[in-house]
Write a protein that holds these residues in place. Structure first.
Motif, PDB file in Angstrom:
ATOM      1  N   ALA A   1      65.435  44.778  84.991  1.00 49.08           N
ATOM      2  CA  ALA A   1      66.784  45.235  84.644  1.00 49.08           C
ATOM      3  C   ALA A   1      66.730  46.631  84.032  1.00 49.08           C
ATOM      4  O   ALA A   1      67.574  47.492  84.328  1.00 49.08           O
ATOM      5  N   ALA A   2      65.720  46.879  83.203  1.00 50.08           N
ATOM      6  CA  ALA A   2      65.562  48.200  82.598  1.00 50.08           C
ATOM      7  C   ALA A   2      65.241  49.264  83.640  1.00 50.08           C
ATOM      8  O   ALA A   2      65.532  50.455  83.432  1.00 50.08           O
TER       9      ALA A   2
ATOM     10  N   VAL B   1      64.593  30.123  76.162  1.00 51.66           N
ATOM     11  CA  VAL B   1      64.016  31.314  75.526  1.00 51.66           C
ATOM     12  C   VAL B   1      64.513  32.580  76.217  1.00 51.66           C
ATOM     13  O   VAL B   1      64.867  33.565  75.554  1.00 51.66           O
ATOM     14  N   ALA B   2      64.557  32.563  77.535  1.00 56.13           N
ATOM     15  CA  ALA B   2      64.997  33.736  78.286  1.00 56.13           C
ATOM     16  C   ALA B   2      66.437  34.099  77.947  1.00 56.13           C
ATOM     17  O   ALA B   2      66.767  35.281  77.743  1.00 56.13           O
TER      18      ALA B   2
ATOM     19  N   CYS C   1      60.752  32.680  86.476  1.00 56.16           N
ATOM     20  CA  CYS C   1      60.893  33.817  85.551  1.00 56.16           C
ATOM     21  C   CYS C   1      60.306  33.574  84.169  1.00 56.16           C
ATOM     22  O   CYS C   1      60.147  34.521  83.392  1.00 56.16           O
ATOM     23  N   GLY C   2      59.995  32.305  83.829  1.00 55.81           N
ATOM     24  CA  GLY C   2      59.494  32.042  82.479  1.00 55.81           C
ATOM     25  C   GLY C   2      60.489  32.502  81.431  1.00 55.81           C
ATOM     26  O   GLY C   2      61.700  32.306  81.579  1.00 55.81           O
ATOM     27  N   PRO C   3      60.025  33.154  80.363  1.00 55.76           N
ATOM     28  CA  PRO C   3      60.924  33.578  79.284  1.00 55.76           C
ATOM     29  C   PRO C   3      61.668  34.874  79.590  1.00 55.76           C
ATOM     30  O   PRO C   3      62.303  35.443  78.698  1.00 55.76           O
ATOM     31  N   GLY C   4      61.583  35.349  80.838  1.00 57.94           N
ATOM     32  CA  GLY C   4      62.401  36.474  81.257  1.00 57.94           C
ATOM     33  C   GLY C   4      61.848  37.844  80.949  1.00 57.94           C
ATOM     34  O   GLY C   4      62.568  38.840  81.064  1.00 57.94           O
ATOM     35  N   ARG C   5      60.554  37.935  80.626  1.00 55.75           N
ATOM     36  CA  ARG C   5      60.025  39.244  80.238  1.00 55.75           C
ATOM     37  C   ARG C   5      60.048  40.224  81.408  1.00 55.75           C
ATOM     38  O   ARG C   5      60.368  41.409  81.223  1.00 55.75           O
TER      39      ARG C   5
ATOM     40  N   ALA D   1      52.650  42.111  77.000  1.00 53.88           N
ATOM     41  CA  ALA D   1      51.564  42.154  77.984  1.00 53.88           C
ATOM     42  C   ALA D   1      51.722  43.300  78.978  1.00 53.88           C
ATOM     43  O   ALA D   1      50.729  43.896  79.414  1.00 53.88           O
ATOM     44  N   LEU D   2      52.945  43.626  79.358  1.00 51.77           N
ATOM     45  CA  LEU D   2      53.140  44.720  80.310  1.00 51.77           C
ATOM     46  C   LEU D   2      52.667  46.053  79.752  1.00 51.77           C
ATOM     47  O   LEU D   2      52.217  46.924  80.500  1.00 51.77           O
ATOM     48  N   ASP D   3      52.764  46.209  78.437  1.00 53.67           N
ATOM     49  CA  ASP D   3      52.316  47.457  77.817  1.00 53.67           C
ATOM     50  C   ASP D   3      50.815  47.669  77.997  1.00 53.67           C
ATOM     51  O   ASP D   3      50.331  48.799  77.917  1.00 53.67           O
ATOM     52  N   GLU D   4      50.089  46.580  78.250  1.00 51.53           N
ATOM     53  CA  GLU D   4      48.638  46.642  78.319  1.00 51.53           C
ATOM     54  C   GLU D   4      48.102  46.719  79.752  1.00 51.53           C
ATOM     55  O   GLU D   4      46.886  46.801  79.943  1.00 51.53           O
TER      56      GLU D   4
END
Length: 214
Positions: free
Chosen positions: A67-68, A85-86, A57-61, A28-31
């Motif tokens: 972090a990146a 999931v995260a 944080c949900g699944p940590g996306r 989703a961030l790519d969009e």
């Protein structure tokens, strides 16, 4: 203390959709240019000198994204399913099960806090206490970024990401959220509202606030 019903409903709903949610939103961030831009501005303001909490944080996306960008970030979420999931998706980062309303963190321990669409399941009358908790864990000069759907209504969610669920979600007015931040002793530096993108039904808002140095 008895847990409020909305907390149990929210946890169960996110446990139910955890896998589907993670798969649906993984790119989703790519969009969204604006999501990436706001997160980059937040990361630049926070810098690399302190810890950052991705709260809800949900699944940590977004934890992985921050972090990146070079931040020392960890995640907290109410849903054990989301945390599972995260941890699987981002094994190099820390994720804990916990409540934003009662964070297991010392006063002034975070240089930054992210509440990305994670205020939206709390009833309006309980939001002042929740925001005060977020302010408590920020160090002087620390930043808080939140994002949410713009509106003035409570929605009952009965289906999400292909699953039957039961939970409430609140659309919020930017002025209302800004006033909550101010009442908690924070200074609102940025208010940004963008129009709905293709998959969205309402405008989306971002607020960045800071805790004063004195």
């Amino acid at each position: 203390m008895t847990e409020p019903a909305y907390v149990a409903e929210t946890r169960t709903a996110y446990d139910t959709v955890a896998e589907s949610y993670a798969e649906t939103l993984k790119d989703a961030l790519d969009e969204s240019t604006w999501d990436r831009a706001v997160l980059a501005a937040f990361a630049e303001q926070v810098g690399k000198s302190g810890r950052v909490g991705d709260l809800g944080c949900g699944p940590g996306r977004l934890t992985g994204h921050l972090a990146a960008l070079g931040l020392d970030v960890f995640g907290v979420d109410l849903s054990p399913g989301m945390v599972e999931v995260a941890r699987r998706t981002h094994p190099h980062l820390r994720f804990d099960v916990g409540s934003m309303a009662a964070l297991d963190l010392p006063d002034g321990s975070l240089a930054g806090a992210l509440a990305w669409y994670s205020l939206i399941h709390t009833p309006l009358e309980r939001l002042p206490a929740l925001v005060a908790e977020l302010a408590r864990v920020l160090e002087p000069g620390g930043r808080l970024l939140t994002a949410f759907q713009v509106g003035d209504e409570r929605r009952r969610i009965t289906n999400a990401y292909g699953h039957d669920v039961e939970a409430d979600a609140y659309r919020l007015r930017p002025d209302f959220v800004a006033d909550l931040f101010t009442a908690a002793g924070l200074v609102v530096d940025v208010r940004l509202v963008r129009e709905a993108e293709e998959h969205e039904k309402t405008p989306q808002a971002y607020l960045i606030a800071r805790k004063p140095l004195v």
